[in-house]
Design a protein around this motif. Sequence first.
Motif, PDB file in Angstrom:
ATOM      1  N   VAL A   1      29.828  19.920 -15.803  1.00 39.20           N
ATOM      2  CA  VAL A   1      30.908  19.667 -14.842  1.00 39.20           C
ATOM      3  C   VAL A   1      31.661  20.961 -14.524  1.00 39.20           C
ATOM      4  CG1 VAL A   1      33.124  18.483 -14.535  1.00 39.20           C
ATOM      5  CG2 VAL A   1      31.154  17.230 -15.434  1.00 39.20           C
ATOM      6  N   LYS A   2      31.934  21.770 -15.539  1.00 38.73           N
ATOM      7  CA  LYS A   2      32.658  23.027 -15.314  1.00 38.73           C
ATOM      8  C   LYS A   2      31.825  24.035 -14.523  1.00 38.73           C
ATOM      9  CE  LYS A   2      36.112  22.935 -18.931  1.00 38.73           C
ATOM     10  NZ  LYS A   2      36.713  23.637 -20.065  1.00 38.73           N
ATOM     11  N   LEU A   3      30.513  23.987 -14.691  1.00 32.92           N
ATOM     12  CA  LEU A   3      29.627  24.887 -13.969  1.00 32.92           C
ATOM     13  C   LEU A   3      29.793  24.739 -12.464  1.00 32.92           C
ATOM     14  CD1 LEU A   3      27.262  26.921 -14.422  1.00 32.92           C
ATOM     15  CD2 LEU A   3      25.726  24.980 -14.140  1.00 32.92           C
ATOM     16  N   VAL A   4      30.039  23.522 -12.002  1.00 34.56           N
ATOM     17  CA  VAL A   4      30.222  23.267 -10.571  1.00 34.56           C
ATOM     18  C   VAL A   4      31.694  23.065 -10.206  1.00 34.56           C
ATOM     19  CG1 VAL A   4      27.892  22.435 -10.149  1.00 34.56           C
ATOM     20  CG2 VAL A   4      29.637  20.832 -10.902  1.00 34.56           C
ATOM     21  N   ARG A   5      32.566  23.380 -11.141  1.00 38.59           N
ATOM     22  CA  ARG A   5      34.028  23.370 -10.931  1.00 38.59           C
ATOM     23  C   ARG A   5      34.561  22.017 -10.452  1.00 38.59           C
ATOM     24  NH1 ARG A   5      33.317  29.073  -8.538  1.00 38.59           N
ATOM     25  NH2 ARG A   5      33.648  30.339 -10.389  1.00 38.59           N
ATOM     26  N   LEU A   6      34.108  20.954 -11.114  1.00 36.91           N
ATOM     27  CA  LEU A   6      34.567  19.610 -10.765  1.00 36.91           C
ATOM     28  C   LEU A   6      35.481  19.002 -11.823  1.00 36.91           C
ATOM     29  CD1 LEU A   6      31.331  18.028  -9.244  1.00 36.91           C
ATOM     30  CD2 LEU A   6      33.475  18.498  -8.054  1.00 36.91           C
ATOM     31  N   GLU A   7      35.888  19.783 -12.829  1.00 35.49           N
ATOM     32  CA  GLU A   7      36.659  19.201 -13.923  1.00 35.49           C
ATOM     33  C   GLU A   7      37.989  18.600 -13.469  1.00 35.49           C
ATOM     34  OE1 GLU A   7      37.052  23.764 -14.581  1.00 35.49           O
ATOM     35  OE2 GLU A   7      35.591  22.393 -13.756  1.00 35.49           O
ATOM     36  N   GLU A   8      38.665  19.226 -12.519  1.00 36.13           N
ATOM     37  CA  GLU A   8      39.933  18.661 -12.044  1.00 36.13           C
ATOM     38  C   GLU A   8      39.696  17.452 -11.147  1.00 36.13           C
ATOM     39  OE1 GLU A   8      42.918  21.305 -10.510  1.00 36.13           O
ATOM     40  OE2 GLU A   8      42.455  22.800 -12.054  1.00 36.13           O
ATOM     41  N   PHE A   9      38.708  17.541 -10.270  1.00 39.80           N
ATOM     42  CA  PHE A   9      38.410  16.436  -9.360  1.00 39.80           C
ATOM     43  C   PHE A   9      38.038  15.179 -10.136  1.00 39.80           C
ATOM     44  CE2 PHE A   9      35.627  13.932  -6.596  1.00 39.80           C
ATOM     45  CZ  PHE A   9      36.431  13.821  -5.474  1.00 39.80           C
ATOM     46  N   LEU A  10      37.297  15.348 -11.241  1.00 37.22           N
ATOM     47  CA  LEU A  10      36.867  14.206 -12.046  1.00 37.22           C
ATOM     48  C   LEU A  10      37.856  13.860 -13.157  1.00 37.22           C
ATOM     49  CD1 LEU A  10      33.059  15.042 -12.421  1.00 37.22           C
ATOM     50  CD2 LEU A  10      34.121  13.407 -10.851  1.00 37.22           C
ATOM     51  N   ASN A  11      38.963  14.600 -13.260  1.00 41.77           N
ATOM     52  CA  ASN A  11      39.937  14.387 -14.338  1.00 41.77           C
ATOM     53  C   ASN A  11      39.227  14.380 -15.693  1.00 41.77           C
ATOM     54  OD1 ASN A  11      42.164  14.078 -12.516  1.00 41.77           O
ATOM     55  ND2 ASN A  11      41.384  12.055 -12.057  1.00 41.77           N
ATOM     56  N   LEU A  12      38.448  15.423 -15.932  1.00 41.87           N
ATOM     57  CA  LEU A  12      37.644  15.532 -17.148  1.00 41.87           C
ATOM     58  C   LEU A  12      38.514  15.805 -18.363  1.00 41.87           C
ATOM     59  CD1 LEU A  12      34.690  15.706 -18.262  1.00 41.87           C
ATOM     60  CD2 LEU A  12      34.889  18.173 -17.948  1.00 41.87           C
ATOM     61  N   VAL A  13      38.319  15.016 -19.420  1.00 43.67           N
ATOM     62  CA  VAL A  13      39.023  15.205 -20.689  1.00 43.67           C
ATOM     63  C   VAL A  13      38.012  15.185 -21.830  1.00 43.67           C
ATOM     64  CG1 VAL A  13      41.216  14.246 -19.868  1.00 43.67           C
ATOM     65  CG2 VAL A  13      39.526  12.737 -20.915  1.00 43.67           C
ATOM     66  N   ASN A  14      38.455  15.629 -23.009  1.00 48.70           N
ATOM     67  CA  ASN A  14      37.545  15.776 -24.146  1.00 48.70           C
ATOM     68  C   ASN A  14      37.380  14.531 -24.998  1.00 48.70           C
ATOM     69  OD1 ASN A  14      36.922  18.463 -23.576  1.00 48.70           O
ATOM     70  ND2 ASN A  14      38.761  19.173 -24.621  1.00 48.70           N
ATOM     71  N   ASP A  15      38.335  13.575 -24.900  1.00 50.57           N
ATOM     72  CA  ASP A  15      38.219  12.398 -25.764  1.00 50.57           C
ATOM     73  C   ASP A  15      38.898  11.192 -25.128  1.00 50.57           C
ATOM     74  OD1 ASP A  15      41.076  12.438 -26.566  1.00 50.57           O
ATOM     75  OD2 ASP A  15      40.497  14.239 -27.662  1.00 50.57           O
ATOM     76  N   LEU A  16      38.525  10.031 -25.620  1.00 52.82           N
ATOM     77  CA  LEU A  16      39.026   8.772 -25.071  1.00 52.82           C
ATOM     78  C   LEU A  16      40.539   8.598 -25.250  1.00 52.82           C
ATOM     79  CD1 LEU A  16      38.291   6.207 -23.562  1.00 52.82           C
ATOM     80  CD2 LEU A  16      37.667   5.177 -25.758  1.00 52.82           C
ATOM     81  N   PRO A  17      41.126   8.918 -26.420  1.00 54.10           N
ATOM     82  CA  PRO A  17      42.580   8.761 -26.537  1.00 54.10           C
ATOM     83  C   PRO A  17      43.357   9.573 -25.489  1.00 54.10           C
ATOM     84  CG  PRO A  17      41.602   9.009 -28.710  1.00 54.10           C
ATOM     85  CD  PRO A  17      40.503   9.263 -27.713  1.00 54.10           C
ATOM     86  N   THR A  18      42.884  10.784 -25.187  1.00 55.29           N
ATOM     87  CA  THR A  18      43.542  11.605 -24.158  1.00 55.29           C
ATOM     88  C   THR A  18      43.436  10.927 -22.802  1.00 55.29           C
ATOM     89  OG1 THR A  18      43.041  13.627 -25.375  1.00 55.29           O
ATOM     90  CG2 THR A  18      43.576  13.880 -23.050  1.00 55.29           C
ATOM     91  N   ALA A  19      42.255  10.420 -22.490  1.00 52.14           N
ATOM     92  CA  ALA A  19      42.064   9.740 -21.204  1.00 52.14           C
ATOM     93  C   ALA A  19      42.970   8.520 -21.083  1.00 52.14           C
ATOM     94  CB  ALA A  19      40.595   9.328 -21.054  1.00 52.14           C
ATOM     95  N   LEU A  20      43.032   7.716 -22.140  1.00 50.65           N
ATOM     96  CA  LEU A  20      43.853   6.513 -22.096  1.00 50.65           C
ATOM     97  C   LEU A  20      45.337   6.855 -21.985  1.00 50.65           C
ATOM     98  CD1 LEU A  20      41.981   4.317 -24.724  1.00 50.65           C
ATOM     99  CD2 LEU A  20      42.016   4.006 -22.241  1.00 50.65           C
ATOM    100  N   SER A  21      45.766   7.909 -22.651  1.00 48.23           N
ATOM    101  CA  SER A  21      47.181   8.277 -22.579  1.00 48.23           C
ATOM    102  C   SER A  21      47.538   8.750 -21.161  1.00 48.23           C
ATOM    103  CB  SER A  21      47.544   9.334 -23.616  1.00 48.23           C
ATOM    104  OG  SER A  21      46.958  10.570 -23.302  1.00 48.23           O
ATOM    105  N   ARG A  22      46.603   9.391 -20.493  1.00 48.78           N
ATOM    106  CA  ARG A  22      46.854   9.820 -19.097  1.00 48.78           C
ATOM    107  C   ARG A  22      46.916   8.638 -18.147  1.00 48.78           C
ATOM    108  NH1 ARG A  22      43.442  15.328 -17.829  1.00 48.78           N
ATOM    109  NH2 ARG A  22      44.459  16.590 -19.424  1.00 48.78           N
TER     110      ARG A  22
END
Length: 128
Positions: A104-125
């Motif tokens: 995902v970072k190779l094509v610079r889509l991490e912000e567009f996809l709201n990429l996170v490293n783990d499920l607790p972080t995603a759920l808190s967001r």
Amino acid sequence: MPGGVGPISELQRLTVSLRGGFDQKDGCLVFHFTGQLDAYSEKQFMDYVGDVLKASKLPSVIDLSKIDFLDSSGLGALVQVSKRCKDAKRSFAVVGNSRVTQTVKLVRLEEFLNLVNDLPTALSRMTA
């Protein structure tokens, strides 16, 4: 919907190389996938996620932490899901492992996809 994630055998077989399922956690839809998200599984992934999203208005997290391989077709599918969620004003995030994150970072889509490293972080967001 079940409260927890079961073993891989309980995930629905979408293709030979991709299995998936979802449950509801902390007021969010959490999709779980294992295997490969690629040109061979992209259509089934899109159909499955699309059908579930139509039936609910909850914020959504796609957990790809158990995905072994992600190619450009898989990235395209994630972009389509992200666009659908944004159009519907639905919160959305992707959880990635090191392989997924690197792709995902190779094509610079991490912000567009709201990429996170783990499920607790995603759920808190999603609930913030």
